[in-house]
Design a protein around this motif. Structure first.
Motif, PDB file in Angstrom:
ATOM      1  N   TRP A 295       0.815  -1.212   0.000  1.00  0.00           N
ATOM      2  CA  TRP A 295       0.000   0.000   0.000  1.00  0.00           C
ATOM      3  C   TRP A 295       0.850   1.264   0.000  1.00  0.00           C
ATOM      4  O   TRP A 295       1.914   1.312   0.632  1.00  0.00           O
ATOM      5  N   SER A 296       0.347   2.299  -0.640  1.00  0.00           N
ATOM      6  CA  SER A 296       0.935   3.623  -0.505  1.00  0.00           C
ATOM      7  C   SER A 296       0.594   4.153   0.894  1.00  0.00           C
ATOM      8  O   SER A 296      -0.395   3.728   1.501  1.00  0.00           O
ATOM      9  N   PRO A 297       1.397   5.078   1.437  1.00  0.00           N
ATOM     10  CA  PRO A 297       1.147   5.576   2.798  1.00  0.00           C
ATOM     11  C   PRO A 297      -0.228   6.202   2.987  1.00  0.00           C
ATOM     12  O   PRO A 297      -0.780   6.158   4.093  1.00  0.00           O
ATOM     13  N   ASP A 298      -0.790   6.783   1.928  1.00  0.00           N
ATOM     14  CA  ASP A 298      -2.113   7.408   2.062  1.00  0.00           C
ATOM     15  C   ASP A 298      -3.255   6.431   1.803  1.00  0.00           C
ATOM     16  O   ASP A 298      -4.434   6.802   1.886  1.00  0.00           O
ATOM     17  N   GLY A 299      -2.936   5.178   1.477  1.00  0.00           N
ATOM     18  CA  GLY A 299      -3.955   4.162   1.259  1.00  0.00           C
ATOM     19  C   GLY A 299      -4.704   4.279  -0.047  1.00  0.00           C
ATOM     20  O   GLY A 299      -5.687   3.570  -0.270  1.00  0.00           O
ATOM     21  N   LYS A 300      -4.240   5.142  -0.947  1.00  0.00           N
ATOM     22  CA  LYS A 300      -4.962   5.372  -2.195  1.00  0.00           C
ATOM     23  C   LYS A 300      -4.488   4.494  -3.348  1.00  0.00           C
ATOM     24  O   LYS A 300      -5.204   4.352  -4.347  1.00  0.00           O
ATOM     25  N   GLN A 301      -3.293   3.908  -3.246  1.00  0.00           N
ATOM     26  CA  GLN A 301      -2.743   3.099  -4.327  1.00  0.00           C
ATOM     27  C   GLN A 301      -2.057   1.855  -3.758  1.00  0.00           C
ATOM     28  O   GLN A 301      -1.708   1.807  -2.579  1.00  0.00           O
ATOM     29  N   LEU A 302      -1.876   0.875  -4.633  1.00  0.00           N
ATOM     30  CA  LEU A 302      -1.117  -0.311  -4.284  1.00  0.00           C
ATOM     31  C   LEU A 302      -0.163  -0.653  -5.414  1.00  0.00           C
ATOM     32  O   LEU A 302      -0.490  -0.465  -6.600  1.00  0.00           O
ATOM     33  N   THR A 303       0.988  -1.159  -5.057  1.00  0.00           N
ATOM     34  CA  THR A 303       1.871  -1.784  -6.036  1.00  0.00           C
ATOM     35  C   THR A 303       1.752  -3.296  -5.893  1.00  0.00           C
ATOM     36  O   THR A 303       1.355  -3.800  -4.841  1.00  0.00           O
ATOM     37  N   PHE A 304       2.088  -4.021  -6.947  1.00  0.00           N
ATOM     38  CA  PHE A 304       2.128  -5.477  -6.878  1.00  0.00           C
ATOM     39  C   PHE A 304       3.028  -6.003  -7.984  1.00  0.00           C
ATOM     40  O   PHE A 304       3.361  -5.290  -8.943  1.00  0.00           O
ATOM     41  N   GLU A 305       3.412  -7.243  -7.848  1.00  0.00           N
ATOM     42  CA  GLU A 305       4.258  -7.899  -8.846  1.00  0.00           C
ATOM     43  C   GLU A 305       3.384  -8.683  -9.822  1.00  0.00           C
ATOM     44  O   GLU A 305       2.431  -9.347  -9.419  1.00  0.00           O
ATOM     45  N   TYR A 306       3.726  -8.572 -11.105  1.00  0.00           N
ATOM     46  CA  TYR A 306       3.088  -9.421 -12.118  1.00  0.00           C
ATOM     47  C   TYR A 306       4.196 -10.182 -12.810  1.00  0.00           C
ATOM     48  O   TYR A 306       5.111  -9.591 -13.403  1.00  0.00           O
ATOM     49  N   ARG A 307       4.133 -11.503 -12.702  1.00  0.00           N
ATOM     50  CA  ARG A 307       5.169 -12.370 -13.267  1.00  0.00           C
ATOM     51  C   ARG A 307       4.564 -13.231 -14.364  1.00  0.00           C
ATOM     52  O   ARG A 307       3.623 -14.005 -14.124  1.00  0.00           O
ATOM     53  N   THR A 308       5.080 -13.104 -15.571  1.00  0.00           N
ATOM     54  CA  THR A 308       4.532 -13.847 -16.707  1.00  0.00           C
ATOM     55  C   THR A 308       5.149 -15.237 -16.806  1.00  0.00           C
ATOM     56  O   THR A 308       6.254 -15.479 -16.318  1.00  0.00           O
ATOM     57  N   ASN A 309       4.430 -16.139 -17.464  1.00  0.00           N
ATOM     58  CA  ASN A 309       4.968 -17.473 -17.686  1.00  0.00           C
ATOM     59  C   ASN A 309       5.418 -17.614 -19.142  1.00  0.00           C
ATOM     60  O   ASN A 309       5.550 -16.618 -19.863  1.00  0.00           O
ATOM     61  N   ALA A 310       5.597 -18.840 -19.594  1.00  0.00           N
ATOM     62  CA  ALA A 310       6.150 -19.073 -20.938  1.00  0.00           C
ATOM     63  C   ALA A 310       5.228 -18.585 -22.039  1.00  0.00           C
ATOM     64  O   ALA A 310       5.686 -18.270 -23.149  1.00  0.00           O
ATOM     65  N   THR A 311       3.916 -18.490 -21.770  1.00  0.00           N
ATOM     66  CA  THR A 311       2.987 -18.030 -22.802  1.00  0.00           C
ATOM     67  C   THR A 311       2.591 -16.568 -22.601  1.00  0.00           C
ATOM     68  O   THR A 311       1.779 -16.046 -23.351  1.00  0.00           O
ATOM     69  N   GLY A 312       3.155 -15.907 -21.594  1.00  0.00           N
ATOM     70  CA  GLY A 312       2.835 -14.510 -21.343  1.00  0.00           C
ATOM     71  C   GLY A 312       3.541 -13.580 -22.306  1.00  0.00           C
ATOM     72  O   GLY A 312       4.409 -13.986 -23.080  1.00  0.00           O
ATOM     73  N   GLN A 313       3.171 -12.334 -22.263  1.00  0.00           N
ATOM     74  CA  GLN A 313       3.762 -11.313 -23.139  1.00  0.00           C
ATOM     75  C   GLN A 313       4.332 -10.172 -22.295  1.00  0.00           C
ATOM     76  O   GLN A 313       3.566  -9.400 -21.717  1.00  0.00           O
ATOM     77  N   PRO A 314       5.694 -10.090 -22.223  1.00  0.00           N
ATOM     78  CA  PRO A 314       6.681 -11.024 -22.752  1.00  0.00           C
ATOM     79  C   PRO A 314       6.769 -12.287 -21.896  1.00  0.00           C
ATOM     80  O   PRO A 314       6.280 -12.294 -20.765  1.00  0.00           O
ATOM     81  N   ALA A 315       7.380 -13.314 -22.426  1.00  0.00           N
ATOM     82  CA  ALA A 315       7.453 -14.589 -21.727  1.00  0.00           C
ATOM     83  C   ALA A 315       8.465 -14.548 -20.590  1.00  0.00           C
ATOM     84  O   ALA A 315       9.509 -13.901 -20.681  1.00  0.00           O
TER      85      ALA A 315
END
Length: 321
Positions: free
Chosen positions: A142-162
């Protein structure tokens, strides 16, 4: 595990069953509770738990599929993160059929919000809704003000990019989804916001085995500008997740310079003044999270080396790229 900022007073908080892994801790804003995920050694699936900072009252938060409104197939809930006001938990959820070509990849994975008691569940992102088997969402922050979040997105072999990974940011109401770091940096794990909200701290990981050297610790502005490295590049050591101190004057992070186990280190926000915090080459210490509760002292000032050793998610759950 908890410990004091100077590396003393080790305290084992949870008591997981044999071969079960407790991981990705996050403190409640009032310092009374720690949320974490617990991975079953047989199924490999994780569930969300909470425990008091003294180690009492450990309990599982009811999983979403128990309500009868969600697909329970291969459900996995992990990486809980308290909102700054303590009224919500963000977490990642994966579910659906397994990919016949990759038994580690499930159909869907996205970010959710709920109350800390497991009620009022809301789906926040729909990254994989129209792209089943494309990747895995995890590690919200969470951002300190609670208005946003970051997160990880990890692609696999069929993702773009792989087979890549990046940090994304989204508003707490699900709008404004955008990619924060470029794919070529391979940013991952749990990013961390500075207390004043002006910087986001993140770690990069090279392709290959989970503990491969060559990554680094970086900062970026919330608008995606001014990406800068805090650690030397190219690197010949492994760096793990990093987190700002509550006053923003220091950073704690995991580092493995010799390939025999990660310890915790601290540095200033500009990357200078690196100092080693823990000294146990038999353990693998990573994903530090700052809290406000006092650390109960132990008779010998620390817990056993066996209790400290908790390997992290990628060792068992994801194949080497």
């Amino acid at each position: 595990m908890t410990l004091a900022p100077d590396g003393t007073n080790w305290h084992q908080v949870t008591q997981p069953p044999d071969r079960t892994r407790d991981d990705r801790p996050d403190w409640s804003p009032d310092g009374s509770t720690i949320a974490f995920d617990r991975t079953d050694p047989r199924s490999g699936a994780a569930r969300l738990w909470t425990v008091s900072t003294t180690g009492d009252g450990a309990q599982q938060i009811g999983q979403l599929c128990e309500t009868g409104t969600a697909d329970c197939a291969n459900e996995d809930e992990r990486a809980p993160a308290y909102s700054p006001d303590g009224k919500q938990l963000a977490f990642s959820r994966s579910w659906g059929a397994l990919d016949p070509a990759d038994k580690y990849q499930v159909q869907y994975s996205d970010l959710y919000l709920m109350s800390p008691d497991g009620t009022d569940v809301q789906r926040l992102t729909f990254l994989t809704n129209d792209k089943p088997y494309s990747g895995q969402v995890s590690n919200p922050s969470w951002s300190p003000d609670g208005k946003q979040l970051t997160f990880e997105y990890r692609t696999n072999a069929t993702g773009q990019p792989a087979n890549s990974r990046a940090i994304y940011v989204v508003a707490a109401d699900g709008t404004g989804l955008r990619q924060l770091t470029p794919w070529e940096l391979r940013a991952g794990d749990r990013a961390n916001w500075s207390p004043d909200g002006t910087q986001i701290l993140f770690t990069t990981y090279p392709a290959g085995r989970a503990d491969a050297p060559g990554g680094g610790i970086y900062t970026v502005h919330p608008d995606g500008t001014a990406i800068g490295a805090l650690t030397p590049a190219p690197s010949d050591v492994f760096y793990g997740a990093a987190a700002y101190a509550p006053d923003g004057k220091s950073i704690v992070f995991a580092q493995d310079p010799a390939g025999s186990g990660a310890d915790l280190y601290t540095m200033r926000p500009d990357g200078t003044g690196i100092a080693r915090l823990t000294h146990d080459r038999d353990a693998w210490l990573t994903r530090p999270a700052w809290g406000t509760a006092a650390v109960p002292p132990q008779p010998d000032g620390r817990a056993s080396a066996q209790a400290q050793s908790r390997r992290w998610e990628e060792d068992e759950e994801l194949q080497d790229e």
